[in-house]
Every structure is written in C-alpha cells, then in structure tokens.
Design an enzyme around this catalytic site. Structure first.
Site, PDB file in Angstrom:
ATOM      1  N   CYS A 115       0.818  -1.230   0.000  1.00  0.00           N
ATOM      2  CA  CYS A 115       0.000   0.000   0.000  1.00  0.00           C
ATOM      3  C   CYS A 115       0.849   1.276   0.000  1.00  0.00           C
ATOM      4  CB  CYS A 115      -0.945   0.009   1.195  1.00  0.00           C
ATOM      5  SG  CYS A 115      -2.142  -1.330   1.118  1.00  0.00           S
ATOM      6  N   HIS A 249      -3.119   7.680   1.760  1.00  0.00           N
ATOM      7  CA  HIS A 249      -3.502   6.354   1.273  1.00  0.00           C
ATOM      8  C   HIS A 249      -4.922   6.078   1.762  1.00  0.00           C
ATOM      9  CE1 HIS A 249      -3.798   2.153   0.567  1.00  0.00           C
ATOM     10  NE2 HIS A 249      -3.598   1.788   1.819  1.00  0.00           N
ATOM     11  N   ASN A 279      -9.880   0.123  -0.555  1.00  0.00           N
ATOM     12  CA  ASN A 279      -8.422   0.172  -0.504  1.00  0.00           C
ATOM     13  C   ASN A 279      -7.859  -0.465  -1.784  1.00  0.00           C
ATOM     14  OD1 ASN A 279      -5.711  -0.151   0.017  1.00  0.00           O
ATOM     15  ND2 ASN A 279      -5.983  -0.915   2.102  1.00  0.00           N
TER      16      ASN A 279
HETATM   17  O1  UT7 Z   1      -3.685  -0.531   3.509  1.00  0.00           O
HETATM   18  C1  UT7 Z   1      -3.007  -1.527   4.204  1.00  0.00           C
HETATM   19  C2  UT7 Z   1      -3.148  -1.320   5.631  1.00  0.00           C
HETATM   20  N1  UT7 Z   1      -4.380  -1.912   6.131  1.00  0.00           N
HETATM   21  C3  UT7 Z   1      -5.164  -1.167   6.863  1.00  0.00           C
HETATM   22  O2  UT7 Z   1      -4.915  -0.013   7.014  1.00  0.00           O
HETATM   23  C4  UT7 Z   1      -6.317  -1.846   7.587  1.00  0.00           C
HETATM   24  C5  UT7 Z   1      -6.306  -1.404   9.004  1.00  0.00           C
HETATM   25  N2  UT7 Z   1      -7.383  -1.976   9.798  1.00  0.00           N
HETATM   26  C6  UT7 Z   1      -8.676  -1.614   9.654  1.00  0.00           C
HETATM   27  O3  UT7 Z   1      -9.015  -0.831   8.805  1.00  0.00           O
HETATM   28  C7  UT7 Z   1      -9.643  -2.169  10.652  1.00  0.00           C
HETATM   29  O4  UT7 Z   1      -8.952  -2.837  11.663  1.00  0.00           O
HETATM   30  C8  UT7 Z   1     -10.704  -3.132  10.036  1.00  0.00           C
HETATM   31  C9  UT7 Z   1     -11.673  -2.337   9.214  1.00  0.00           C
HETATM   32  C10 UT7 Z   1     -10.003  -4.175   9.188  1.00  0.00           C
HETATM   33  C11 UT7 Z   1     -11.498  -3.841  11.132  1.00  0.00           C
HETATM   34  O5  UT7 Z   1     -12.091  -2.907  12.016  1.00  0.00           O
HETATM   35  P1  UT7 Z   1     -11.913  -3.052  13.589  1.00  0.00           P
HETATM   36  O6  UT7 Z   1     -12.709  -1.996  14.198  1.00  0.00           O
HETATM   37  O7  UT7 Z   1     -10.438  -3.049  13.879  1.00  0.00           O
HETATM   38  O8  UT7 Z   1     -12.580  -4.454  13.883  1.00  0.00           O
HETATM   39  P2  UT7 Z   1     -11.929  -5.773  14.518  1.00  0.00           P
HETATM   40  O9  UT7 Z   1     -10.958  -6.414  13.587  1.00  0.00           O
HETATM   41  O10 UT7 Z   1     -11.437  -5.473  15.903  1.00  0.00           O
HETATM   42  O11 UT7 Z   1     -13.213  -6.709  14.600  1.00  0.00           O
HETATM   43  C12 UT7 Z   1     -14.368  -6.337  15.381  1.00  0.00           C
HETATM   44  C13 UT7 Z   1     -15.462  -7.354  15.140  1.00  0.00           C
HETATM   45  C14 UT7 Z   1     -15.003  -8.793  15.286  1.00  0.00           C
HETATM   46  O12 UT7 Z   1     -16.044  -9.526  15.894  1.00  0.00           O
HETATM   47  P3  UT7 Z   1     -16.005  -9.855  17.479  1.00  0.00           P
HETATM   48  O13 UT7 Z   1     -14.754 -10.666  17.667  1.00  0.00           O
HETATM   49  O14 UT7 Z   1     -15.952  -8.533  18.159  1.00  0.00           O
HETATM   50  O15 UT7 Z   1     -17.273 -10.626  17.674  1.00  0.00           O
HETATM   51  C15 UT7 Z   1     -14.855  -9.263  13.854  1.00  0.00           C
HETATM   52  O16 UT7 Z   1     -15.030 -10.658  13.721  1.00  0.00           O
HETATM   53  O17 UT7 Z   1     -15.962  -7.230  13.802  1.00  0.00           O
HETATM   54  C16 UT7 Z   1     -15.975  -8.525  13.191  1.00  0.00           C
HETATM   55  N3  UT7 Z   1     -15.797  -8.349  11.752  1.00  0.00           N
HETATM   56  C17 UT7 Z   1     -16.824  -8.153  10.909  1.00  0.00           C
HETATM   57  N4  UT7 Z   1     -18.158  -8.071  11.120  1.00  0.00           N
HETATM   58  C18 UT7 Z   1     -18.946  -7.844  10.046  1.00  0.00           C
HETATM   59  C19 UT7 Z   1     -14.642  -8.350  11.044  1.00  0.00           C
HETATM   60  N5  UT7 Z   1     -14.911  -8.138   9.734  1.00  0.00           N
HETATM   61  C20 UT7 Z   1     -16.261  -8.020   9.633  1.00  0.00           C
HETATM   62  C21 UT7 Z   1     -17.134  -7.784   8.554  1.00  0.00           C
HETATM   63  N6  UT7 Z   1     -18.454  -7.699   8.809  1.00  0.00           N
HETATM   64  N7  UT7 Z   1     -16.678  -7.633   7.281  1.00  0.00           N
END
Ligand code: UT7
Length: 322
Positions: A115, A249, A279
């Site tokens: 990225c 980005h 992204n």
């Molecule tokens: O460009 C390269 C660099 N990459 C990035 O910059 C990505 C950086 N990270 C992010 O943007 C965020 O961490 C995400 C958008 C990927 C995830 O958001 P988050 O607020 O960090 O969520 P999380 O990973 O802590 O997950 C929270 C909950 C989990 O469920 P439980 O364990 O709380 O029950 C996940 O299983 O959200 C769940 N979850 C989803 N739910 C519905 C994860 N993906 C999804 C989904 N739909 N697509």
C-alpha cells in the site's frame, strides 16, 4: 538557488467498470453495509474484468496522465510501477506497460511496497530524475488486488478493490520549495506477520491470499504515519498550517480522519475517495490525487502532503508542490 527538481506535470486514473457494493458482499459473507460503512467508510469497490490485467489498468491511467501533461509516450524514458499484483512473476509489469504504450527506449521496473508502493515509486523516480539519469517518468500505482483476496474471509474481502493511478514526473530546474520537495520512507520487516499473503513463488509455489490482523495494523498505521509526516515537515521547515491538501492512502476513513485529527488538519483539506473504491493498495494515492486535481480542488502551486502504510510493514510520507 535553482537545481534539478522533478515536477508533476499531470495525473490520470482508471477504475474497472464492474462495481461490487457492500450489499453484494453481504450476499457472499456474513457482513452488512452498515458494518462496512461504520468501520471503514467504504461503500463500493471496482473489480477488474476477467482477462483485464494490472498492466491494462496501468496503461489506461498512464495515457490519461500523459494527455493531461501535454506529453506523448515517446517523451517517457522511465516507468516506475508500484504493484503487489503483477501480471506475471516476471518480467516486471512496468515492461508490459512500456510495450503497450509503444515506448522503445529508457527503463521500466516495478517497486513492491504494497500500500506504500506509490510513495516508494515516487521517491525512486524523483531521485533518478534529480540525478540526471532520466528526464521524464511515469510513476504508476496499479493493482488487481481482488485477485489475492480470500472471498470467504469477511475481515479482508470487504476492504479492497482494483484500480490504477499515474503521475508524469519531469526533471527541470527549480527552487527548493517547488516540485517534489521531500520524502520519508521506512519499513519494519519484524511486523510482516500482521499483514501478508500466505503464498509466493519460493515459499508455497502458489499465489496465496491476503491475511491481516486488522486492528493491530490500524494501531501501527496511525502512529507510523503521523511520525513519517512529522519527519518530513521537520526536514523541510514547513508546518501543518502550510499544507494546502492532505492526500492520504485510502485504506479506511477512520485512519484518514485519525491521522488528520492528530496532526490538527482541517477536514476540508483532506482528500478522501475511499468510499468510492475501497483500498486499492498502491493505486489509492494517485487515484485520490487525480480526483482532487480533476475536480479543481488541488491547483497549480498548492502544497500537498501524502502518506501511506502497508504490508512489510512499509510506510512513508511525501511533500510536493503541484
Ligand atoms: O492498507 C493496508 C493497511 N491496512 C489497513 O490499514 C487496515 C487497518 N485496519 C482496519 O481498517 C480495521 O482494523 C478493520 C476495518 C479491518 C477492522 O475494524 P476493527 O474496528 O479493527 O474491527 P476488529 O478487527 O477489531 O473486529 C471487530 C469485530 C469482530 O467480531 P467480534 O470478535 O468482536 O465478535 C470481527 O469478527 O468485527 C468482526 N468483523 C466483521 N463483522 C462484520 C470483522 N470483519 C467483519 C465484517 N463484517 N466484514
């Protein structure tokens, strides 16, 4: 005092025709439009057609960038293409772009910093132009990133899309505060297990799929990006108040807003296109830059600050004047 500097002469962008909405994804995995919008700001992403290659996306954006620069392919003697999804293992996708544009001279090669790729490519091309090795460069970020997604993994498949953006960079005499001004690029290989592809030529012999611990990446992203920006500003003597436009980005609206808030940047100065294409990895910065130039927000003479963070970890910031 004037020295050889590099100047952005024009930009271009390309997004494949097919659009995949959040509702479409909710039919494929256990997710919802609401979750994706709330957590990322993404509303839709574009998907390359079957047979449409990274080099095809790159060529489309490059042609527009050349047109907007008033230049022709024969003027180009350097192509630096940032991609993580090359057409083939080798040769470099940049050489396919060179051939498809009918360019027969100069050099073309790929840069792999996921990225952060566009900023690494910009720093590479800028250094080569300033050293006098080449005169006119196409700097491109192009990805068919959806081809390395695991469509059953909701934590990654909702985030990414395909696309390409390009800038024409040209060497010319200029002052310190003109053209491309400064870069700060860094990597930390010890964090590679937080965002990677579980395949590769010499490891598994397969292409593999993206794996990410999103919340860990998120945490590091805000810290690393903010520190790269502070370094670039310190190096150049500019302050955040001098910045006309922030072109980050486009990974997640929450990261974009988090960094802007931490730096004290007005929301109106932040260019955000993530809702429209998700992204797109190395393509996202030139896509956003081109959008804001085309719609008249970024004008000639404006000071632009850009940043990125991605797999590796790799991250960086660049400061340039249009
Ligand atoms: O460009 C390269 C660099 N990459 C990035 O910059 C990505 C950086 N990270 C992010 O943007 C965020 O961490 C995400 C958008 C990927 C995830 O958001 P988050 O607020 O960090 O969520 P999380 O990973 O802590 O997950 C929270 C909950 C989990 O469920 P439980 O364990 O709380 O029950 C996940 O299983 O959200 C769940 N979850 C989803 N739910 C519905 C994860 N993906 C999804 C989904 N739909 N697509």
């Amino acid at each position: 005092m004037n020295t050889t500097k590099s100047f952005i002469r024009g930009t271009g962008a390309y997004l494949p025709q097919r659009v995949l909405s959040n509702d479409d994804l909710a039919q494929m995995v256990d997710t919802s439009d609401q979750w994706i919008r709330d957590r990322t700001g993404i509303q839709q992403r574009h998907i390359a057609a079957e047979g449409e290659l990274t080099s095809d996306l790159a060529v489309a954006s490059a042609k527009e960038a050349l047109k907007n620069s008033g230049l022709v392919p024969a003027d180009v003697d350097l192509i630096v293409l940032a991609t993580t999804t090359p057409d083939q293992t080798f040769p470099a996708t940049a050489t396919a772009v060179q051939s498809k544009l009918g360019i027969t001279g100069g050099a073309a090669f790929d840069v792999q910093a996921v990225c952060s790729g566009f900023l690494f490519a910009l720093a590479t091309a800028d250094s080569m132009l300033r050293q006098g090795l080449f005169s006119t460069a196409l700097v491109i970020g192009a990805e068919t990133f959806t081809r390395i997604l695991d469509w059953s993994d909701r934590s990654t498949c909702v985030l990414f899309g395909d696309g390409s953006g390009a800038a024409v960079l040209q060497a010319a005499p200029g002052a310190e505060n003109e053209g491309v001004i400064a870069h700060h690029i860094r990597t930390d290989g010890a964090k590679s297990d937080l965002l990677y592809v579980d395949g590769g030529v010499s490891s598994t012999g397969t292409i593999g799929h993206v794996r990410m611990q999103g919340n860990q990446v998120f945490r590091h992203a805000v810290t690393n990006i903010s520190s790269a920006i502070e370094t670039v500003l310190e190096q150049t003597g500019y302050t955040i108040a001098d910045v006309d436009w922030f072109v980050p980005h486009q990974a997640n609206q929450r990261i974009l807003s988090g960094v802007a808030k931490r730096l004290g940047l007005d929301d109106e100065k932040v260019v955000s296109t993530v809702s429209h294409h998700g992204n797109t990895s190395a393509a996202s910065i030139p896509l956003a830059l081109h959008t804001a130039i085309s719609d008249g927000r970024i004008k000639k003479g404006d000071l632009v600050l850009s940043e990125a963070m991605g797999g590796g970890f790799s991250w960086g910031a660049s400061l340039f004047r249009l």
